[in-house]
Design a protein around this motif. Sequence first.
Motif, PDB file in Angstrom:
ATOM      1  N   ARG A  14      40.128  32.572  24.698  1.00 45.45           N
ATOM      2  CA  ARG A  14      40.639  33.918  24.999  1.00 45.45           C
ATOM      3  C   ARG A  14      40.781  34.106  26.507  1.00 45.45           C
ATOM      4  O   ARG A  14      41.568  34.907  26.963  1.00 45.45           O
ATOM      5  CB  ARG A  14      39.670  34.971  24.456  1.00 45.45           C
ATOM      6  N   LEU A  15      39.957  33.369  27.274  1.00 40.38           N
ATOM      7  CA  LEU A  15      40.025  33.499  28.740  1.00 40.38           C
ATOM      8  C   LEU A  15      40.350  32.127  29.362  1.00 40.38           C
ATOM      9  O   LEU A  15      39.540  31.206  29.294  1.00 40.38           O
ATOM     10  CB  LEU A  15      38.683  34.033  29.277  1.00 40.38           C
ATOM     11  N   HIS A  16      41.544  32.026  29.910  1.00 42.92           N
ATOM     12  CA  HIS A  16      41.978  30.797  30.574  1.00 42.92           C
ATOM     13  C   HIS A  16      41.832  30.998  32.083  1.00 42.92           C
ATOM     14  O   HIS A  16      42.508  31.848  32.674  1.00 42.92           O
ATOM     15  CB  HIS A  16      43.447  30.494  30.274  1.00 42.92           C
ATOM     16  N   VAL A  17      40.945  30.223  32.705  1.00 45.89           N
ATOM     17  CA  VAL A  17      40.756  30.314  34.151  1.00 45.89           C
ATOM     18  C   VAL A  17      41.501  29.139  34.780  1.00 45.89           C
ATOM     19  O   VAL A  17      41.288  27.993  34.381  1.00 45.89           O
ATOM     20  CB  VAL A  17      39.248  30.229  34.502  1.00 45.89           C
ATOM     21  N   VAL A  18      42.382  29.438  35.737  1.00 45.28           N
ATOM     22  CA  VAL A  18      43.181  28.354  36.342  1.00 45.28           C
ATOM     23  C   VAL A  18      42.766  28.176  37.794  1.00 45.28           C
ATOM     24  O   VAL A  18      42.921  29.075  38.614  1.00 45.28           O
ATOM     25  CB  VAL A  18      44.691  28.673  36.252  1.00 45.28           C
ATOM     26  N   THR A  19      42.211  27.013  38.098  1.00 42.12           N
ATOM     27  CA  THR A  19      41.805  26.731  39.475  1.00 42.12           C
ATOM     28  C   THR A  19      42.400  25.402  39.917  1.00 42.12           C
ATOM     29  O   THR A  19      43.091  24.729  39.145  1.00 42.12           O
ATOM     30  CB  THR A  19      40.264  26.757  39.612  1.00 42.12           C
ATOM     31  N   GLY A  20      42.150  25.025  41.153  1.00 46.74           N
ATOM     32  CA  GLY A  20      42.690  23.769  41.687  1.00 46.74           C
ATOM     33  C   GLY A  20      42.631  23.843  43.202  1.00 46.74           C
ATOM     34  O   GLY A  20      42.358  24.909  43.768  1.00 46.74           O
ATOM     35  N   LYS A  21      42.890  22.731  43.841  1.00 43.53           N
ATOM     36  CA  LYS A  21      42.915  22.735  45.307  1.00 43.53           C
ATOM     37  C   LYS A  21      44.050  23.648  45.779  1.00 43.53           C
ATOM     38  O   LYS A  21      45.057  23.789  45.090  1.00 43.53           O
ATOM     39  CB  LYS A  21      43.150  21.300  45.793  1.00 43.53           C
ATOM     40  N   GLY A  22      43.886  24.257  46.958  1.00 43.71           N
ATOM     41  CA  GLY A  22      44.917  25.141  47.500  1.00 43.71           C
ATOM     42  C   GLY A  22      46.281  24.463  47.519  1.00 43.71           C
ATOM     43  O   GLY A  22      46.395  23.293  47.878  1.00 43.71           O
ATOM     44  N   THR A 157      39.325  25.405  43.902  1.00 43.19           N
ATOM     45  CA  THR A 157      38.202  24.577  43.434  1.00 43.19           C
ATOM     46  C   THR A 157      36.962  24.688  44.327  1.00 43.19           C
ATOM     47  O   THR A 157      35.850  24.703  43.820  1.00 43.19           O
ATOM     48  CB  THR A 157      38.610  23.086  43.344  1.00 43.19           C
ATOM     49  N   GLY A 158      37.175  24.800  45.633  1.00 39.91           N
ATOM     50  CA  GLY A 158      36.039  24.857  46.561  1.00 39.91           C
ATOM     51  C   GLY A 158      35.126  26.047  46.285  1.00 39.91           C
ATOM     52  O   GLY A 158      33.936  26.022  46.603  1.00 39.91           O
TER      53      GLY A 158
END
Length: 353
Positions: A14-22, A157-158
């Motif tokens: 239900r909750l998709h968190v999208v992260t990654g390097k800048g 990500t940091g």
Amino acid sequence: MPAPSPSGAFREVRLHVVTGKGGTGKTTVAAALALALAAGGRRVLLCEVEGRQGLAQLFDVPQLAYAEHQIARPSGGGELWAQAVEPKAALLEYLDLFYHLGRAGKVLERIGAIDFATTVAPGLRDVLLTGKVYEATRRRDRGAPHYDAVVLDAPPTGRIGHFLNVNEEVVGLAKVGPIRNQAGSIMSLLRSAQTAVHLVTVLEEMPVQETQDAAAELHRIGLPVGAVVVNMVREPLLSPAALAAAAKGRLSVTKVVAGLTAAGLSGHGAGRGAGRGAGTVGASAARSALRPLAEALIAEGMDHAERVRLEEDQRAVLASLQRPLVELPALAEGVDLGALYLLAERLGEQGMS
Ligand SMILES: Nc1ncnc2c1ncn2[C@@H]1O[C@H](COP(=O)(O)OP(=O)(O)OP(=O)(O)O)[C@@H](O)[C@H]1O
Ligand SMILES: [Mg+2]
């Protein structure tokens, strides 16, 4: 071992968190994922929390406000809503909700207390932002979830570990009471199968390293890693056989010259002689004139083969994380609204929705 296929892996999420390097495409991927999820007729909320107005730019709409509003109507009756979550507004809302401080909250704002609280205590900022996303995810209308899914364009990500785990610290600080309960509920949602933290990367050493580090950190704090989204993938320009030959420096100048000649290149106008004899001499002069171009192309081919090899190495590192791997193409024209729908389709085809 190849990475598992994502097909249907996130159906319960239900909750998709999208992260990654800048700069790897978090905002783009979050938006495309939200569209993909909404395409099947679902109601989806896309949230940003960094105060950057990246989503407004992407969807070509005026600034996003704290209030949720609909920004797209994907086919199939879906609804895409968006919101820029802002700590100050979240704090006022929170005070109102928990302490019924409607007007008193406004006074606090006027004397600068809200600014003070949200900027001086960065931890509090994250508590408020995650609290608001939690509220949207859990909101119900007449017993049914208000949103079928919430997609968060999250910090990079940091900072993702601290951002998502901040409520764990609150649980440790507040021994009892509503704040502890709220923080505990947020951590339960984040740690559950209803949450997936997707990691966006490109096939380069630094972002792949950050992806590995983030996966390890999330694992350590007990948060569920979702898919690894490899963004901006460029197709190899040469066939596998040509790539192998290029990598070994075995591309033949003669063959490349023959290819250039067949494609109609004559090398600085050489080879345009008259008569039969002149034609033969002219053809050989033309071939010599094409040699520098062929050599330059071969050098480029070797660089390209080397890049493809390095990308394969990075892909292998990502596969070793044993999370579903999905890939999105590098779009030469950049990302406009049409491109976003195309990326959404690619995500859908790879089982992300
Ligand atoms: N698949 C793609 N093909 C072509 N360009 C892309 C693709 N994905 C993203 N981009 C472009 O790359 C740039 C960075 O993308 P985006 O803003 O989504 O990254 P980000 O990770 O959110 O960045 P930031 O760390 O600044 O928030 C943008 O110009 C975007 O249009
Ligand atoms: Mg962004």
